[in-house]
Design an enzyme around this catalytic site. Sequence first.
Site, PDB file in Angstrom:
ATOM      1  CG  ASP A  80      85.220  24.885  11.923  1.00 26.19           C
ATOM      2  OD1 ASP A  80      86.382  24.444  11.849  1.00 26.19           O
ATOM      3  OD2 ASP A  80      84.217  24.182  11.705  1.00 26.19           O
ATOM      4  CD  GLU A 138      86.720  19.062  10.635  1.00 27.76           C
ATOM      5  OE1 GLU A 138      86.452  17.875  10.352  1.00 27.76           O
ATOM      6  OE2 GLU A 138      86.538  19.535  11.774  1.00 27.76           O
ATOM      7  CD  GLU A 139      84.553  20.353  14.539  1.00 22.69           C
ATOM      8  OE1 GLU A 139      83.851  19.339  14.315  1.00 22.69           O
ATOM      9  OE2 GLU A 139      85.561  20.340  15.262  1.00 22.69           O
ATOM     10  CG  HIS A 360      83.518  17.255  19.163  1.00 25.33           C
ATOM     11  ND1 HIS A 360      82.615  17.122  18.129  1.00 25.33           N
ATOM     12  CD2 HIS A 360      84.678  17.632  18.573  1.00 25.33           C
ATOM     13  CE1 HIS A 360      83.215  17.393  16.972  1.00 25.33           C
ATOM     14  NE2 HIS A 360      84.471  17.708  17.234  1.00 25.33           N
TER      15      HIS A 360
END
Length: 388
Positions: A80, A138-139, A360
Amino acid sequence: MNKLLFEKLDIAYEEMVVIRRHLHMHPELSFKEEKTAQYIHDFYVDLGVDVRSGVGGNGVVARVKGARPGKTVALRADFDALPIQDEKDVPYKSTVPGVMHACGHDGHTAALLHLAKAIHELREDLAGEYVFIHQHAEEFAPGGAISMIEDGCLDGVDVIFGTHLWSLIPYKTIEYLTGPVMAAADRFEITIQGAGGHGAAPHQTKDAIVIGAQLVMNLQQLVSRRVDPIESAVLSVGSFVADNAFNVIADSAKLGGTVRTFNPDVRDMMEREMARVVKGTALANDCEIRFDYFRGYPAVVNHKEETEFLKDIAESVPGVEHVVESKPQMGGEDFAYYLEKVPGTFFFTGAQPAETYPHHHPKFDFEEQAMLLAAKTLGAAALGYQAE
């Protein structure tokens, strides 16, 4: 056999880059990864590999059986992306406004796909079974791991290995750690309901901004005065919203933030003590305050035997120059759920590029050759575990 595997991966590297860049240009957010999941599924179908889609949501699981009996080894990659605008000036820049792969999941996927292809091509000379877990979401908690486990992705699995390409670790470095390696990641929201009014008459109000400021300061003392200094914890208020005109005292305010811990007892204590501080602040200011605490992923706790095994394997992988013990990180990872069910370990593959940005970040990128080292290390671990 490792030599044959490494040769196949070397040959596949350019295609690995092609896949990574395709995924980078077409990112999808957590729980919305339909096209990415289909891309992964089609890759396995074209190989003739047994594959199942829709595992726990958008997850994809492929299985390759060797010609001889043996253990069942699972390898996991996430796929993702994040709600971040890609600001890199590269040909493979994201084509989706406001969405990008800013954490390396595109590289994880590309590496695992070609590792699976290599193992599939060698299956007649291998023992055991190999499970390739391509995980969605996962995020964003609750994440995809827990639902994939509930849907059977770990059925029959004896051990699991996973890695994360890490832009802040030098290329050609593998970092490992026994025990807690990544923190439990929780989220909280605090909503203050005061009594607004004119900025010239504060005595007639219950100022939500002042109350919120008290909360921020009081909460900061929990780690320094309530947590054993030998333990670790982080409490960060990341959002404080009370939007008003310049001459209006805020009627309400909302705070949001995160708590990170390793020890389950410390995790419980932080939630309990935060609730106590909020309740006391509300009483002191004669106002209403709502406190919501959302448990995210548990801590990633690596198993000792499997971690030491991985360390020894990594030292034998061509191209890996440094195998070092890492420090625990306060970032979260739902790989934790796999390790609660079966033995295994999660390690970091150095992928620092020439121009380095943290994960990020809108300009995040990584050294693509690190995908090859990640695939070789995971592959060597999978094959080597059959002899354990």
